[in-house]
Design a protein around this motif. Structure first.
Motif, mmCIF file in Angstrom:
data_model
loop_
_atom_site.group_PDB
_atom_site.id
_atom_site.type_symbol
_atom_site.label_atom_id
_atom_site.label_comp_id
_atom_site.label_asym_id
_atom_site.label_seq_id
_atom_site.Cartn_x
_atom_site.Cartn_y
_atom_site.Cartn_z
ATOM 1 N N THR A 211 42.170 35.498 38.654
ATOM 2 C CA THR A 211 41.932 35.554 39.184
ATOM 3 C C THR A 211 40.090 34.097 39.754
ATOM 4 O O THR A 211 40.204 34.061 40.751
ATOM 5 C CB THR A 211 41.137 37.190 39.795
ATOM 6 O OG1 THR A 211 42.866 38.072 39.296
ATOM 7 C CG2 THR A 211 40.434 36.882 41.175
ATOM 8 N N GLU A 212 39.836 34.955 38.542
ATOM 9 C CA GLU A 212 38.309 33.732 38.449
ATOM 10 C C GLU A 212 38.923 32.714 38.076
ATOM 11 O O GLU A 212 38.106 31.908 39.392
ATOM 12 C CB GLU A 212 37.638 34.348 36.800
ATOM 13 C CG GLU A 212 36.192 33.563 36.677
ATOM 14 C CD GLU A 212 35.664 33.287 35.510
ATOM 15 O OE1 GLU A 212 36.083 33.085 34.215
ATOM 16 O OE2 GLU A 212 34.623 34.486 35.418
ATOM 17 N N SER A 213 40.396 32.011 37.594
ATOM 18 C CA SER A 213 40.200 30.490 38.040
ATOM 19 C C SER A 213 40.919 30.055 39.659
ATOM 20 O O SER A 213 40.331 28.930 39.726
ATOM 21 C CB SER A 213 41.351 30.140 37.217
ATOM 22 O OG SER A 213 41.193 30.869 36.046
#
Length: 83
Positions: free
Chosen positions: A19-21
Motif C-alpha cells: 500500500t505504501e508503495s
C-alpha cells in the motif's frame, strides 16, 4: 529504509508495504523532481549494489549500509532540514 525484505514486499505490492508503495509510486512518477522521498539504503547485494524497490532505483538515496558513515548521514540531515 531499504533492505531485501522491504524491497521484496514493495516490488510485489504485499501488505502494508504494498500500500505504501502505491502511494510512493504516484509521487515518484507524478513529480519526478520531487525530493520528499529519500530512499535510505541499509543493505547491498553480493555485487555491492543497493537493494531498493524497482521504482526507486533511479532516485537519489542515502547509503547507510556500511558502518556509520558520517558523510552520508550528514547528507540525509541536510536533505531533511532543507525541505
Amino acid at each position: 529504509m531499504c533492505d531485501s525484505s522491504y524491497t521484496k514486499k514493495a516490488n510485489t505490492r504485499v501488505g502494508g508495504v504494498g500500500t505504501e508503495s502505491e502511494i510512493i509510486i504516484t509521487n515518484v512518477y507524478g513529480q519526478p523532481l520531487q525530493n520528499k522521498i529519500i530512499p535510505i539504503i541499509i543493505e547491498k547485494d553480493k555485487c555491492n549494489i543497493p537493494v531498493v524497490p524497482t521504482y526507486l532505483k533511479s532516485k537519489y538515496g542515502v547509503d547507510l549500509s556500511d558502518s556509520f558513515n558520517e558523510y552520508e548521514f550528514n547528507k540525509l540531515l541536510k536533505d531533511i532540514l532543507e525541505n
